[in-house]
Design a protein around this motif. Structure first.
Motif, PDB file in Angstrom:
ATOM      1  N   GLY A   1      -8.864  -4.417 -22.203  1.00  0.00           N
ATOM      2  CA  GLY A   1      -9.283  -3.386 -23.156  1.00  0.00           C
ATOM      3  C   GLY A   1      -8.265  -3.245 -24.264  1.00  0.00           C
ATOM      4  O   GLY A   1      -7.199  -3.871 -24.244  1.00  0.00           O
TER       5      GLY A   1
ATOM      6  N   ARG B   1      -6.302  -0.559 -25.275  1.00  0.00           N
ATOM      7  CA  ARG B   1      -5.020   0.056 -24.921  1.00  0.00           C
ATOM      8  C   ARG B   1      -4.175  -0.799 -23.978  1.00  0.00           C
ATOM      9  O   ARG B   1      -2.968  -0.784 -24.048  1.00  0.00           O
ATOM     10  CB  ARG B   1      -5.273   1.420 -24.263  1.00  0.00           C
ATOM     11  CG  ARG B   1      -5.541   2.533 -25.233  1.00  0.00           C
ATOM     12  CD  ARG B   1      -5.502   3.864 -24.498  1.00  0.00           C
ATOM     13  NE  ARG B   1      -4.261   3.974 -23.755  1.00  0.00           N
ATOM     14  CZ  ARG B   1      -3.146   4.471 -24.249  1.00  0.00           C
ATOM     15  NH1 ARG B   1      -3.122   4.920 -25.467  1.00  0.00           N
ATOM     16  NH2 ARG B   1      -2.056   4.537 -23.523  1.00  0.00           N
TER      17      ARG B   1
ATOM     18  N   ASN C   1     -15.915  -3.421 -21.775  1.00  0.00           N
ATOM     19  CA  ASN C   1     -14.670  -2.677 -21.868  1.00  0.00           C
ATOM     20  C   ASN C   1     -14.758  -1.561 -22.896  1.00  0.00           C
ATOM     21  O   ASN C   1     -14.290  -0.451 -22.668  1.00  0.00           O
ATOM     22  CB  ASN C   1     -13.522  -3.627 -22.219  1.00  0.00           C
ATOM     23  CG  ASN C   1     -12.340  -3.433 -21.300  1.00  0.00           C
ATOM     24  OD1 ASN C   1     -11.880  -2.315 -21.140  1.00  0.00           O
ATOM     25  ND2 ASN C   1     -11.880  -4.492 -20.673  1.00  0.00           N
ATOM     26  N   GLU C   2     -15.332  -1.874 -24.024  1.00  0.00           N
ATOM     27  CA  GLU C   2     -15.531  -0.861 -25.060  1.00  0.00           C
ATOM     28  C   GLU C   2     -16.390   0.292 -24.570  1.00  0.00           C
ATOM     29  O   GLU C   2     -16.095   1.461 -24.839  1.00  0.00           O
ATOM     30  CB  GLU C   2     -16.212  -1.477 -26.295  1.00  0.00           C
ATOM     31  CG  GLU C   2     -15.265  -2.085 -27.264  1.00  0.00           C
ATOM     32  CD  GLU C   2     -14.067  -1.219 -27.542  1.00  0.00           C
ATOM     33  OE1 GLU C   2     -12.949  -1.614 -27.136  1.00  0.00           O
ATOM     34  OE2 GLU C   2     -14.222  -0.147 -28.158  1.00  0.00           O
TER      35      GLU C   2
ATOM     36  N   GLN D   1     -14.690   2.630 -22.201  1.00  0.00           N
ATOM     37  CA  GLN D   1     -13.764   3.528 -22.887  1.00  0.00           C
ATOM     38  C   GLN D   1     -14.488   4.627 -23.651  1.00  0.00           C
ATOM     39  O   GLN D   1     -13.854   5.423 -24.334  1.00  0.00           O
ATOM     40  CB  GLN D   1     -12.858   2.743 -23.818  1.00  0.00           C
ATOM     41  CG  GLN D   1     -11.769   1.995 -23.052  1.00  0.00           C
ATOM     42  CD  GLN D   1     -11.022   1.038 -23.917  1.00  0.00           C
ATOM     43  OE1 GLN D   1     -10.528   1.416 -24.971  1.00  0.00           O
ATOM     44  NE2 GLN D   1     -10.921  -0.206 -23.482  1.00  0.00           N
TER      45      GLN D   1
ATOM     46  N   GLN E   1     -11.352   5.177 -17.537  1.00  0.00           N
ATOM     47  CA  GLN E   1     -11.612   4.913 -18.946  1.00  0.00           C
ATOM     48  C   GLN E   1     -10.766   3.762 -19.470  1.00  0.00           C
ATOM     49  O   GLN E   1     -11.261   2.910 -20.199  1.00  0.00           O
ATOM     50  CB  GLN E   1     -11.349   6.187 -19.747  1.00  0.00           C
ATOM     51  CG  GLN E   1     -11.775   6.079 -21.203  1.00  0.00           C
ATOM     52  CD  GLN E   1     -11.825   7.445 -21.891  1.00  0.00           C
ATOM     53  OE1 GLN E   1     -11.549   8.473 -21.273  1.00  0.00           O
ATOM     54  NE2 GLN E   1     -12.167   7.431 -23.163  1.00  0.00           N
ATOM     55  N   TYR E   2      -9.500   3.775 -19.153  1.00  0.00           N
ATOM     56  CA  TYR E   2      -8.588   2.820 -19.784  1.00  0.00           C
ATOM     57  C   TYR E   2      -8.093   1.710 -18.874  1.00  0.00           C
ATOM     58  O   TYR E   2      -7.361   0.836 -19.317  1.00  0.00           O
ATOM     59  CB  TYR E   2      -7.389   3.569 -20.366  1.00  0.00           C
ATOM     60  CG  TYR E   2      -7.768   4.548 -21.435  1.00  0.00           C
ATOM     61  CD1 TYR E   2      -7.639   5.921 -21.216  1.00  0.00           C
ATOM     62  CD2 TYR E   2      -8.283   4.101 -22.644  1.00  0.00           C
ATOM     63  CE1 TYR E   2      -8.002   6.826 -22.197  1.00  0.00           C
ATOM     64  CE2 TYR E   2      -8.641   5.001 -23.634  1.00  0.00           C
ATOM     65  CZ  TYR E   2      -8.502   6.354 -23.409  1.00  0.00           C
ATOM     66  OH  TYR E   2      -8.861   7.246 -24.376  1.00  0.00           O
TER      67      TYR E   2
ATOM     68  N   GLY F   1      -3.969   0.322 -19.420  1.00  0.00           N
ATOM     69  CA  GLY F   1      -4.192   1.164 -20.585  1.00  0.00           C
ATOM     70  C   GLY F   1      -3.943   2.637 -20.351  1.00  0.00           C
ATOM     71  O   GLY F   1      -3.913   3.437 -21.277  1.00  0.00           O
ATOM     72  N   ALA F   2      -3.784   2.997 -19.097  1.00  0.00           N
ATOM     73  CA  ALA F   2      -3.543   4.402 -18.765  1.00  0.00           C
ATOM     74  C   ALA F   2      -2.048   4.688 -18.773  1.00  0.00           C
ATOM     75  O   ALA F   2      -1.238   3.824 -18.449  1.00  0.00           O
ATOM     76  CB  ALA F   2      -4.119   4.708 -17.384  1.00  0.00           C
TER      77      ALA F   2
ATOM     78  N   ARG G   1     -17.005   3.476 -12.719  1.00  0.00           N
ATOM     79  CA  ARG G   1     -16.310   2.879 -13.857  1.00  0.00           C
ATOM     80  C   ARG G   1     -14.905   2.421 -13.482  1.00  0.00           C
ATOM     81  O   ARG G   1     -14.395   1.439 -14.034  1.00  0.00           O
ATOM     82  CB  ARG G   1     -16.271   3.869 -15.033  1.00  0.00           C
ATOM     83  CG  ARG G   1     -17.653   4.133 -15.618  1.00  0.00           C
ATOM     84  CD  ARG G   1     -17.588   4.768 -16.992  1.00  0.00           C
ATOM     85  NE  ARG G   1     -17.258   6.186 -16.960  1.00  0.00           N
ATOM     86  CZ  ARG G   1     -18.135   7.172 -16.841  1.00  0.00           C
ATOM     87  NH1 ARG G   1     -19.424   6.887 -16.714  1.00  0.00           N
ATOM     88  NH2 ARG G   1     -17.756   8.423 -16.854  1.00  0.00           N
TER      89      ARG G   1
ATOM     90  N   ASN H   1     -13.837  -1.348 -14.075  1.00  0.00           N
ATOM     91  CA  ASN H   1     -12.595  -1.665 -14.780  1.00  0.00           C
ATOM     92  C   ASN H   1     -11.744  -2.646 -13.989  1.00  0.00           C
ATOM     93  O   ASN H   1     -11.181  -3.579 -14.552  1.00  0.00           O
ATOM     94  CB  ASN H   1     -11.809  -0.381 -15.044  1.00  0.00           C
ATOM     95  CG  ASN H   1     -11.334  -0.308 -16.479  1.00  0.00           C
ATOM     96  OD1 ASN H   1     -10.706  -1.237 -16.954  1.00  0.00           O
ATOM     97  ND2 ASN H   1     -11.688   0.746 -17.170  1.00  0.00           N
TER      98      ASN H   1
END
Lengths: 204, 204
Positions: free
Chosen positions: A30, A32, A112-113, A116, B28-29, B33-34, B108, B112
């Motif tokens: 992703g 980030r 991935n988008e 998020q 989410q990330y 990314g978190a 999710r 991920n």
DNA sequence: ATTTAATTTGACCAATTGGTCAGGATTACG
DNA sequence: CGTAATCCTGACCAATTGGTCAAATTAAAT
């Protein structure tokens, strides 16, 4: 007005390498979670060299998304209202499955988008995807009403095509792990299975 | 041997808050990314306070995955070989769809992890999921051979159930954006659609 | 009320991250 | 071949990141 210079040999080579490397990293981690160092390393350039070609991490990512969105909608656009409903829908399924097979990383970049919360493509979803889906849903609804295919909820039909085809790209490691050696390449069987599934679903 | 002290009121409160916040951020990330700052802020604690309860970012993530894996396989385990094949499979679909509705962030989080190549759950996939799927695939194959349900590829059937149900959680923002206000809650229609899809698919 | 245990956090740290920049190296072109 | 343009990168920077730690505060036990 100055004409932009054509891209040099080295630019074409390096921009391609950067986008290729970035697709690999962004599709996995992703936005980030990806780093410029990772992308630079994967593209065989130094980080400042990479930033010579793209002004920022954001710009690289945006270029990939732009490419992706440029082609992602084509299969649905190709759905012909004047065609045979079953053939058109099965062709759409096949095309989407081919894309999952041939462009798995693009599929994962998109996934991935979405995971998020779609912060960078919500405009495209609302501005291009939704109108297109609305249009095709109306076509499908017309086909159902005319008795040409079974009465199915058009939106959920389209979602199911996305879900079933993209799954093979997005969850590729799981699919392959579960199938083990026997299912080295899941796509031929997946195609047969989905053909049958949608043929039965759409049958009147 | 010393008995571990029971968890205090404050521990229970704060561990719950941390896991809740972490689920939001990791789902989410993803892991990379978190950030701990994000999780700390979302849980209402300071970062060192958060690290008083969990030794590291990795440990928080591992706790979430452990919770997830603890419950994710239950619906498939519940598939009863002695039951009515169609009812059993439709019940599995329904249960999976309910989970997508009720635990979208867990779905999710899993997605991920898979997008990242499943680095932290591949042992569980190969060690628990695959054997379970193999077992149930054999059951499904038996049902087909006995003429109780249509002859379908058992593995792809199971993948299709995962794909179609998890999609509503994983791609929730896309589904809701495409449906607009009309489809404020996609799940009732999704359930009807999937019931019909699998009923037709499995019909002999 | 006092003592002990648990909890909280500001300050700090080394490493990493997305960048910047000047100068040297390479390429393209007339 | 000479020169201008393009390309490349080591060194550097401020901000962020995953942590650490000691002291203050709060909660629990006596």
């Amino acid at each position: 007005m100055t004409l932009p210079r054509p891209r040099t040999r080295i630019q074409r080579k390096n921009i391609t390498a950067i986008l290729e490397a970035a697709l690999e990293v962004f599709s996995q981690y992703g936005f980030r979670g990806a780093t410029l160092d990772q992308i630079a390393q994967a593209s065989g350039l130094s980080k400042p060299n990479l930033l010579y070609y793209f002004p920022s991490k954001e710009a690289i990512h945006a270029a990939l998304l732009a490419q992706l969105l440029d082609t992602w909608l084509d299969p649905l656009r190709a759905l012909d209202p004047a065609g045979d409903p079953r053939q058109e829908l099965l062709a759409y399924v096949r095309r989407k499955l081919e894309m999952s097979r041939d462009f798995p990383r693009e599929s994962r970049l998109f996934a991935n988008e979405i995971l998020q919360g779609a912060p960078r493509i919500m405009d495209a979803i609302e501005g291009e995807l939704k109108p297109l889906v609305d249009e095709k849903a109306a076509v499908i609804r017309g086909w159902s009403a005319a008795g040409k295919i079974a009465d199915v909820h058009p939106y959920h039909l389209i979602f199911s095509i996305w879900a079933l085809t993209q799954h093979y790209a997005d969850f590729d490691v799981q699919v392959r792990a579960v199938l083990g050696e026997e299912g080295a390449d899941p796509f031929p069987e997946a195609e047969r299975y989905l053909d049958m599934l949608f043929t039965k679903l759409l049958a009147v």
